[in-house]
Design a protein around this motif. Structure first.
Motif, PDB file in Angstrom:
ATOM      1  N   GLY A  52      -5.063  11.123   1.353  1.00 13.56           N
ATOM      2  CA  GLY A  52      -5.552  11.547   2.829  1.00 13.56           C
ATOM      3  C   GLY A  52      -5.538  10.122   3.892  1.00 13.56           C
ATOM      4  N   PRO A  53      -6.116  10.438   5.421  1.00  8.31           N
ATOM      5  CA  PRO A  53      -5.355   9.960   6.229  1.00  8.31           C
ATOM      6  C   PRO A  53      -5.639   8.554   5.882  1.00  8.31           C
ATOM      7  CG  PRO A  53      -7.203  11.068   6.767  1.00  8.31           C
ATOM      8  CD  PRO A  53      -6.908  11.332   5.530  1.00  8.31           C
ATOM      9  N   ARG A  54      -5.439   7.468   6.016  1.00 11.63           N
ATOM     10  CA  ARG A  54      -6.119   5.606   5.722  1.00 11.63           C
ATOM     11  C   ARG A  54      -4.934   5.047   7.500  1.00 11.63           C
ATOM     12  NH1 ARG A  54      -3.940   3.150   0.260  1.00 11.63           N
ATOM     13  NH2 ARG A  54      -5.188   1.855   0.602  1.00 11.63           N
ATOM     14  N   ALA A  89       0.514  -0.618   0.026  1.00  7.46           N
ATOM     15  CA  ALA A  89       0.337   0.113   0.005  1.00  7.46           C
ATOM     16  C   ALA A  89       1.094   1.048   0.280  1.00  7.46           C
ATOM     17  CB  ALA A  89      -0.736  -0.542   1.371  1.00  7.46           C
ATOM     18  N   ALA A  90       2.196   1.077  -0.266  1.00 11.15           N
ATOM     19  CA  ALA A  90       3.200   2.051  -0.177  1.00 11.15           C
ATOM     20  C   ALA A  90       2.778   2.973   0.760  1.00 11.15           C
ATOM     21  CB  ALA A  90       2.589   2.824  -0.826  1.00 11.15           C
ATOM     22  N   GLN A  91       2.627   2.509   2.348  1.00 11.69           N
ATOM     23  CA  GLN A  91       2.709   3.069   3.784  1.00 11.69           C
ATOM     24  C   GLN A  91       4.375   2.313   4.261  1.00 11.69           C
ATOM     25  OE1 GLN A  91      -0.823   1.603   5.264  1.00 11.69           O
ATOM     26  NE2 GLN A  91      -1.641   3.513   4.790  1.00 11.69           N
ATOM     27  N   HIS A 118      -7.772  -0.448   4.989  1.00 12.98           N
ATOM     28  CA  HIS A 118      -7.779  -0.124   4.007  1.00 12.98           C
ATOM     29  C   HIS A 118      -9.564  -0.488   3.104  1.00 12.98           C
ATOM     30  CE1 HIS A 118      -4.401   1.547   4.056  1.00 12.98           C
ATOM     31  NE2 HIS A 118      -3.843   0.175   3.290  1.00 12.98           N
ATOM     32  N   GLY A 119      -9.995  -1.223   4.308  1.00 18.50           N
ATOM     33  CA  GLY A 119     -11.730  -1.505   4.136  1.00 18.50           C
ATOM     34  C   GLY A 119     -11.750  -2.788   2.852  1.00 18.50           C
ATOM     35  N   ARG A 120     -10.280  -3.802   3.360  1.00 15.71           N
ATOM     36  CA  ARG A 120     -10.553  -4.890   2.716  1.00 15.71           C
ATOM     37  C   ARG A 120     -10.168  -5.587   3.107  1.00 15.71           C
ATOM     38  NH1 ARG A 120      -7.490  -4.534  -3.476  1.00 15.71           N
ATOM     39  NH2 ARG A 120      -8.140  -6.931  -3.196  1.00 15.71           N
ATOM     40  N   VAL A 121     -10.582  -7.012   3.224  1.00 22.41           N
ATOM     41  CA  VAL A 121     -10.603  -8.451   3.968  1.00 22.41           C
ATOM     42  C   VAL A 121      -8.913  -9.286   3.012  1.00 22.41           C
ATOM     43  CG1 VAL A 121     -10.626 -10.356   5.078  1.00 22.41           C
ATOM     44  CG2 VAL A 121     -11.836  -8.328   5.461  1.00 22.41           C
TER      45      VAL A 121
END
Length: 167
Positions: free
Chosen positions: A113-115, A79-81, A142-145
């Motif tokens: 935006g914040p994740r 996720a590039a975090q 991010h809302g995905r399993v």
């Protein structure tokens, strides 16, 4: 003033000697067969960093916490975090290069935006052989399993991810 005599020497012949046609095509005399020994040492040098040494399960830490941490780190890299080089020590070169490529692609299309950070919900571990762990983790990011399946091998006293599948 006295003049020294000049010393004259003949020019040496630089041409190789001529070989007759019979001598040129004559096979060489047979040599006795001798098997020479090569000086090879197949033992592992403890100072050699390039050689990976398998490690027994008894000499490795519990894999369950490591699987949870590495699964979260992998999702964050995808996720590039998280920077991909943080995983280089814990992954094989092939796995690391694949993760690094996915991180570059994700960085190009990262939303602003914040994740919310990824959360590891469940970890399952199976040990099919000594020093080998096959594991899966369920991660909410991010809302995905997402499901992550990985294979760990005990090398050089630590766990190393050698196979990875992210769903």
């Amino acid at each position: 003033m006295t003049i020294k005599p000049v010393l004259v020497r003949p020019v040496p012949d630089t041409e190789p000697p001529l070989i007759s046609a019979e001598e040129a095509y004559r096979p060489p005399p047979p040599q006795p067969y001798a098997q020479a020994a090569l000086a090879l040492d197949f033992t592992v040098d403890p100072e050699d960093d390039s050689a990976r040494r398998p490690t027994l399960r008894s000499q490795l830490p519990d894999p369950r916490p490591f699987v949870a941490k590495i699964a979260q780190a992998i999702i964050e890299v995808i996720a590039a975090q998280r920077p991909a080089p943080q995983l280089i020590r814990h992954t094989s070169p092939a796995i690391y290069s694949g993760l690094a490529r996915r991180a570059v692609v994700a960085a190009r299309r990262q939303p602003t935006g914040p994740r919310r950070p990824a959360v590891v919900r469940r970890v399952r571990v199976c040990e099919p052989a000594d020093g080998i762990v096959e594991a899966c983790a369920v991660v909410v990011a991010h809302g995905r399993v997402r499901a992550i399946a990985l294979r760990l091998e005990g090398l050089d006293g630590r766990w190393l991810v050698t196979q990875l599948s992210v769903g």
